[in-house]
Scaffold this motif. Structure first.
Motif, PDB file in Angstrom:
ATOM      1  N   ILE B 166       0.829  -1.201   0.000  1.00 44.56           N
ATOM      2  CA  ILE B 166       0.000   0.000   0.000  1.00 44.56           C
ATOM      3  C   ILE B 166       0.866   1.254   0.000  1.00 44.56           C
ATOM      4  CG2 ILE B 166      -0.262   0.297   2.498  1.00 44.56           C
ATOM      5  CD1 ILE B 166      -3.240   0.832   2.013  1.00 44.56           C
ATOM      6  N   LEU B 167       2.133   1.113   0.446  1.00 46.18           N
ATOM      7  CA  LEU B 167       3.042   2.268   0.469  1.00 46.18           C
ATOM      8  C   LEU B 167       3.715   2.489  -0.875  1.00 46.18           C
ATOM      9  CD1 LEU B 167       4.794   1.568   3.885  1.00 46.18           C
ATOM     10  CD2 LEU B 167       2.873   3.061   3.431  1.00 46.18           C
ATOM     11  N   LYS B 168       3.452   1.606  -1.841  1.00 48.07           N
ATOM     12  CA  LYS B 168       4.064   1.666  -3.166  1.00 48.07           C
ATOM     13  C   LYS B 168       5.577   1.850  -3.079  1.00 48.07           C
ATOM     14  CE  LYS B 168      -0.076   3.068  -5.512  1.00 48.07           C
ATOM     15  NZ  LYS B 168      -0.822   2.471  -4.421  1.00 48.07           N
ATOM     16  N   PRO B 169       6.264   0.919  -2.431  1.00 44.43           N
ATOM     17  CA  PRO B 169       7.707   1.052  -2.273  1.00 44.43           C
ATOM     18  C   PRO B 169       8.422   0.791  -3.591  1.00 44.43           C
ATOM     19  CG  PRO B 169       6.997  -1.073  -1.453  1.00 44.43           C
ATOM     20  CD  PRO B 169       5.762  -0.341  -1.865  1.00 44.43           C
ATOM     21  N   GLN B 170       9.598   1.441  -3.779  1.00 48.89           N
ATOM     22  CA  GLN B 170      10.389   1.154  -4.977  1.00 48.89           C
ATOM     23  C   GLN B 170      11.007  -0.219  -4.848  1.00 48.89           C
ATOM     24  OE1 GLN B 170      13.399   4.143  -5.066  1.00 48.89           O
ATOM     25  NE2 GLN B 170      11.921   5.792  -4.761  1.00 48.89           N
ATOM     26  N   LEU B 171      11.306  -0.567  -3.594  1.00 45.95           N
ATOM     27  CA  LEU B 171      12.084  -1.771  -3.365  1.00 45.95           C
ATOM     28  C   LEU B 171      11.396  -2.600  -2.295  1.00 45.95           C
ATOM     29  CD1 LEU B 171      14.778  -3.129  -4.037  1.00 45.95           C
ATOM     30  CD2 LEU B 171      15.834  -1.743  -2.263  1.00 45.95           C
ATOM     31  N   LEU B 172      11.223  -3.878  -2.593  1.00 48.67           N
ATOM     32  CA  LEU B 172      10.582  -4.778  -1.643  1.00 48.67           C
ATOM     33  C   LEU B 172      11.644  -5.739  -1.119  1.00 48.67           C
ATOM     34  CD1 LEU B 172       7.589  -4.689  -1.044  1.00 48.67           C
ATOM     35  CD2 LEU B 172       7.251  -6.574  -2.621  1.00 48.67           C
ATOM     36  N   LEU B 173      11.828  -5.744   0.197  1.00 47.86           N
ATOM     37  CA  LEU B 173      12.835  -6.621   0.791  1.00 47.86           C
ATOM     38  C   LEU B 173      12.113  -7.737   1.520  1.00 47.86           C
ATOM     39  CD1 LEU B 173      15.021  -3.771   2.289  1.00 47.86           C
ATOM     40  CD2 LEU B 173      15.381  -4.977   0.141  1.00 47.86           C
ATOM     41  N   MET B 174      12.422  -8.975   1.165  1.00 46.22           N
ATOM     42  CA  MET B 174      11.687 -10.085   1.763  1.00 46.22           C
ATOM     43  C   MET B 174      12.652 -11.051   2.425  1.00 46.22           C
ATOM     44  SD  MET B 174       8.714 -10.448  -1.093  1.00 46.22           S
ATOM     45  CE  MET B 174       7.503 -10.808   0.106  1.00 46.22           C
ATOM     46  N   ASP B 175      12.477 -11.219   3.729  1.00 48.41           N
ATOM     47  CA  ASP B 175      13.408 -12.012   4.521  1.00 48.41           C
ATOM     48  C   ASP B 175      12.789 -13.376   4.828  1.00 48.41           C
ATOM     49  OD1 ASP B 175      15.341 -12.959   6.135  1.00 48.41           O
ATOM     50  OD2 ASP B 175      14.959 -11.589   7.799  1.00 48.41           O
ATOM     51  N   GLU B 176      13.049 -14.353   3.998  1.00 46.27           N
ATOM     52  CA  GLU B 176      12.442 -15.681   4.103  1.00 46.27           C
ATOM     53  C   GLU B 176      10.969 -15.571   4.498  1.00 46.27           C
ATOM     54  OE1 GLU B 176      14.663 -18.689   6.060  1.00 46.27           O
ATOM     55  OE2 GLU B 176      16.560 -17.658   5.783  1.00 46.27           O
ATOM     56  N   PRO B 177      10.197 -14.828   3.698  1.00 47.68           N
ATOM     57  CA  PRO B 177       8.842 -14.493   4.144  1.00 47.68           C
ATOM     58  C   PRO B 177       7.923 -15.704   4.229  1.00 47.68           C
ATOM     59  CG  PRO B 177       9.143 -13.874   1.855  1.00 47.68           C
ATOM     60  CD  PRO B 177      10.478 -14.310   2.349  1.00 47.68           C
ATOM     61  N   PHE B 178       8.242 -16.757   3.454  1.00 50.69           N
ATOM     62  CA  PHE B 178       7.337 -17.903   3.452  1.00 50.69           C
ATOM     63  C   PHE B 178       7.980 -19.104   4.137  1.00 50.69           C
ATOM     64  CE2 PHE B 178       6.508 -15.871  -0.905  1.00 50.69           C
ATOM     65  CZ  PHE B 178       5.782 -14.856  -0.323  1.00 50.69           C
ATOM     66  N   GLY B 179       9.078 -18.857   4.831  1.00 46.97           N
ATOM     67  CA  GLY B 179       9.856 -19.940   5.431  1.00 46.97           C
ATOM     68  C   GLY B 179       9.096 -20.731   6.472  1.00 46.97           C
ATOM     69  N   ALA B 180       8.179 -20.064   7.177  1.00 41.52           N
ATOM     70  CA  ALA B 180       7.488 -20.744   8.273  1.00 41.52           C
ATOM     71  C   ALA B 180       6.176 -21.392   7.820  1.00 41.52           C
ATOM     72  CB  ALA B 180       7.212 -19.748   9.400  1.00 41.52           C
ATOM     73  N   LEU B 181       5.896 -21.337   6.522  1.00 37.74           N
ATOM     74  CA  LEU B 181       4.593 -21.837   6.050  1.00 37.74           C
ATOM     75  C   LEU B 181       4.694 -23.268   5.541  1.00 37.74           C
ATOM     76  CD1 LEU B 181       3.525 -18.677   4.021  1.00 37.74           C
ATOM     77  CD2 LEU B 181       3.112 -19.185   6.424  1.00 37.74           C
ATOM     78  N   ASP B 182       3.577 -23.967   5.534  1.00 39.11           N
ATOM     79  CA  ASP B 182       3.574 -25.320   4.984  1.00 39.11           C
ATOM     80  C   ASP B 182       3.714 -25.259   3.459  1.00 39.11           C
ATOM     81  OD1 ASP B 182       0.715 -25.697   3.659  1.00 39.11           O
ATOM     82  OD2 ASP B 182       0.465 -24.547   5.497  1.00 39.11           O
ATOM     83  N   ALA B 183       4.067 -26.402   2.860  1.00 34.90           N
ATOM     84  CA  ALA B 183       4.445 -26.431   1.446  1.00 34.90           C
ATOM     85  C   ALA B 183       3.361 -25.863   0.534  1.00 34.90           C
ATOM     86  CB  ALA B 183       4.780 -27.866   1.040  1.00 34.90           C
ATOM     87  N   GLN B 184       2.122 -26.264   0.779  1.00 37.74           N
ATOM     88  CA  GLN B 184       1.018 -25.826  -0.077  1.00 37.74           C
ATOM     89  C   GLN B 184       0.825 -24.316   0.024  1.00 37.74           C
ATOM     90  OE1 GLN B 184      -1.015 -27.694  -2.249  1.00 37.74           O
ATOM     91  NE2 GLN B 184      -1.552 -25.583  -2.795  1.00 37.74           N
ATOM     92  N   THR B 185       0.764 -23.807   1.266  1.00 36.13           N
ATOM     93  CA  THR B 185       0.571 -22.373   1.475  1.00 36.13           C
ATOM     94  C   THR B 185       1.731 -21.585   0.885  1.00 36.13           C
ATOM     95  OG1 THR B 185      -0.451 -22.993   3.562  1.00 36.13           O
ATOM     96  CG2 THR B 185      -0.028 -20.664   3.213  1.00 36.13           C
ATOM     97  N   ARG B 186       2.938 -22.143   1.044  1.00 38.42           N
ATOM     98  CA  ARG B 186       4.113 -21.469   0.516  1.00 38.42           C
ATOM     99  C   ARG B 186       3.999 -21.299  -0.992  1.00 38.42           C
ATOM    100  NH1 ARG B 186      10.244 -23.275   1.588  1.00 38.42           N
ATOM    101  NH2 ARG B 186       9.359 -23.460   3.668  1.00 38.42           N
ATOM    102  N   GLU B 187       3.558 -22.350  -1.660  1.00 39.30           N
ATOM    103  CA  GLU B 187       3.422 -22.270  -3.106  1.00 39.30           C
ATOM    104  C   GLU B 187       2.356 -21.241  -3.505  1.00 39.30           C
ATOM    105  OE1 GLU B 187       3.166 -25.823  -6.297  1.00 39.30           O
ATOM    106  OE2 GLU B 187       4.597 -25.915  -4.647  1.00 39.30           O
ATOM    107  N   ASP B 188       1.255 -21.218  -2.766  1.00 40.04           N
ATOM    108  CA  ASP B 188       0.214 -20.211  -3.027  1.00 40.04           C
ATOM    109  C   ASP B 188       0.781 -18.807  -2.896  1.00 40.04           C
ATOM    110  OD1 ASP B 188      -1.564 -22.248  -3.362  1.00 40.04           O
ATOM    111  OD2 ASP B 188      -2.484 -22.045  -1.374  1.00 40.04           O
ATOM    112  N   MET B 189       1.582 -18.610  -1.822  1.00 39.73           N
ATOM    113  CA  MET B 189       2.143 -17.274  -1.573  1.00 39.73           C
ATOM    114  C   MET B 189       3.137 -16.892  -2.663  1.00 39.73           C
ATOM    115  SD  MET B 189       0.675 -15.984   1.046  1.00 39.73           S
ATOM    116  CE  MET B 189       1.748 -14.624   1.481  1.00 39.73           C
ATOM    117  N   GLN B 190       3.931 -17.880  -3.112  1.00 36.45           N
ATOM    118  CA  GLN B 190       4.876 -17.600  -4.209  1.00 36.45           C
ATOM    119  C   GLN B 190       4.125 -17.150  -5.450  1.00 36.45           C
ATOM    120  OE1 GLN B 190       6.921 -21.330  -4.484  1.00 36.45           O
ATOM    121  NE2 GLN B 190       8.289 -20.898  -2.756  1.00 36.45           N
ATOM    122  N   ASN B 191       3.045 -17.866  -5.753  1.00 34.93           N
ATOM    123  CA  ASN B 191       2.256 -17.496  -6.927  1.00 34.93           C
ATOM    124  C   ASN B 191       1.635 -16.116  -6.777  1.00 34.93           C
ATOM    125  OD1 ASN B 191       2.871 -19.864  -8.214  1.00 34.93           O
ATOM    126  ND2 ASN B 191       1.090 -20.955  -7.365  1.00 34.93           N
TER     127      ASN B 191
END
Lengths: 263, 261
Positions: B166-191
């Protein structure tokens, strides 16, 4: 709110009910003499006279309003003093390591002193009356407020700070938008503990010859052997204490989302 | 007569060549029990606008530290980090971080969390509509009034994503954002992230220790090694998108990358 089953609603009243029955039986069957423990009906009658009778129509008649307002004023002043010093100092020592080290020996040392020790000193400094009581109340309430605020703000997850910083929240806004809400559960515990202690030290302060106030009435009644008045005083202090706790909680929930949602 | 025309034509080109993020000889040294720890050691790289770059490496190789340096949470011991021509000195809403753990404000509802950072930036009358739009964007329209403790880990990360988008950042920094999620949810989030990226083409730095995730997401993988934390190699991922994890090309890329670790 979930609706409680009927027996769950009765549950908290069972122990008071038993105690009252035992008390009643003890007086009726003469297990304890009347001058040590008057029977519950006497207490109710005395309570009625103390609360509602025409003032000056007898000893203690109708004094409640004057006593309660004097006591509430003292608690209110003392507690407010403790809040306006305890919370800012707690935040400081919770967030700034230097402040924490600076304060720790002093606060922990003073905290180890039983509050009653301050009474003679306070009497010398402030004389008998309002100021001594307010001093004692403020002193007693300060420590739980300060310590809980410090612990609460210290334990705030640093990630919340970093999140705030990246979302463009500066230091000052961060205190109100992140720090205090995040520490709110502990701050509330501190405030409630402090308010409870305020009532304890109110009575202590009022035992010393002030003319009005609930503590003064209790002390006065002891001299005259009016056990019934002492018990009425104790019950009224318990009720006022509980009501003030409810009021504190409701007020916090009314004004702070974080208080409402931390339950 | 010709000169102004030329200027107009060349100006966008200059801007395009300038990297969205430039890391110049950056080191970060932490004091440790026995001397110093070189967590990030003389690292340099550029990231172009709209590029999705994965920092890949084992835990403890300094990739999260590097991300924190870019975010401005900590200062480099040496070197320079520049975002378009400005030097990074402190955190700001132009570089937003989606954290590994849940870093939502627990006393705010989903929609209040999303509105939190936008309050100063978006005028009041448009804020509610913007929050709604971003709620829909991450598929959480029905959960707007829930508290973070009432929703799942995957939903929390969706909120974390929405509150920075919502802040329309120029740069998005993601620190293992989906690391704690289960495999299925992780894939959904990647998509979800990839479809948002295709739509808005943010520049993204994505930290992960998961090879498959890196190959699925990245335009380019920066392979990091530890002790000291350095960029060991740079691997462009030239697979066409959308990438199918079960395809032969994906598999041979995976094997190739695996052998280089």
């Amino acid at each position: 709110m979930k609706k409680l089953r009927p027996y769950r609603q009765i549950l908290p009243w069972i122990i008071p009910g038993i105690l009252l029955t035992v008390w009643f039986a003890a007086c009726r069957f003469g297990w304890v003499p009347d001058y040590l423990l008057p029977d519950p009906f006497r207490i109710v009658k005395t309570g009625y006279i103390y609360l509602f009778a025409q003032a000056d129509s007898g000893p203690y008649a109708g004094r409640f309003l004057a006593d309660a307002s004097a006591s509430l004023l003292r608690v209110g002043f003392g507690f407010s003093l403790a809040v306006v010093t305890g919370i800012p100092l707690g935040v400081l020592s919770g967030r700034v390591a230097t402040c924490r080290r600076l304060m720790s020996a002093t606060v922990n040392g003073l905290r180890a002193v039983p509050g009653i020790c301050w009474l003679p000193l306070a009497l010398v400094w402030f004389g008998i009356g309002m100021r001594t009581t307010v001093f004692l109340v403020a002193l007693a309430a300060f420590f739980p407020i300060y310590i809980n605020t410090a612990a609460g703000t210290r334990q705030v997850n640093p990630l919340l700070y970093q999140a705030g910083a990246m979302l463009g929240v500066g230091r000052i806004r961060g205190i109100f938008a992140i720090l205090l809400p995040a520490a709110m559960p502990q701050i509330i515990s501190g405030l409630r503990l402090g308010l409870g202690l305020s009532w304890a030290y109110l009575v202590l302060g009022e035992l010393t010859g002030v003319p009005n106030g609930l503590g003064a009435v209790i002390m006065d009644a002891r001299m005259l052997g009016r056990i019934d008045i002492i018990i009425v005083g104790i019950i009224l202090i318990a009720i006022l204490g509980r009501l003030s706790d409810l009021l504190l909680n409701t007020t916090l929930c009314l004004f702070f989302k974080s208080a409402r949602r931390s339950a | 007569m010709n000169k102004p025309l030329q200027l107009i034509r060349t100006l966008p080109d200059i801007k395009k060549e300038q990297p969205a993020l430039a890391i110049r000889k950056v080191s970060k040294i932490f004091p440790s029990d026995d001397g110093y720890l070189n967590v990030v050691d003389n690292v340099s790289f550029d990231i172009a606008a709209g590029e999705l770059v994965c920092l890949l490496g084992p835990s403890g190789c300094g990739k999260t530290t590097l991300l924190k340096l870019i975010a401005g949470f900590i200062k480099p011991s040496a070197g320079d980090i520049q975002i378009q021509d400005r030097r990074v000195s402190r955190p700001g809403p132009d570089r937003c971080v989606v954290f590994q753990e849940d870093a939502l404000f627990p006393w705010l509802t989903v929609s209040e969390n999303i509105a939190f950072g936008a309050k100063g930036l978006i005028p009041k009358d448009r804020l509610a509509a913007e929050v709604d739009r971003h709620l829909e964007m991450v598929g959480l329209g029905a959960f707007r009034d829930y508290l973070p403790k009432e929703i799942s880990g995957g939903m929390k990360q969706r909120v974390a994503l929405a509150r920075v988008l919502i802040l329309k950042p120029q740069l998005l920094l993601m620190d293992e954002p989906f690391g704690a999620l289960d495999a299925q949810t992780r894939e959904d989030m990647q998509n979800l992230l990839l479809s948002l990226w295709e739509e808005f083409s943010h520049t993204i730095v994505f930290v992960t220790h998961d090879l498959v995730e890196a190959i699925t997401m990245a335009d380019r993988i920066l392979l990091m090694g530890s002790n000291p934390g350095k960029i060991r190699s740079e691997i462009p991922v030239n697979l066409s998108r959308p990438r199918k994890k079960e395809s032969n090309a994906f598999h041979s890329f995976f094997r190739n990358l695996r052998s280089r670790l």
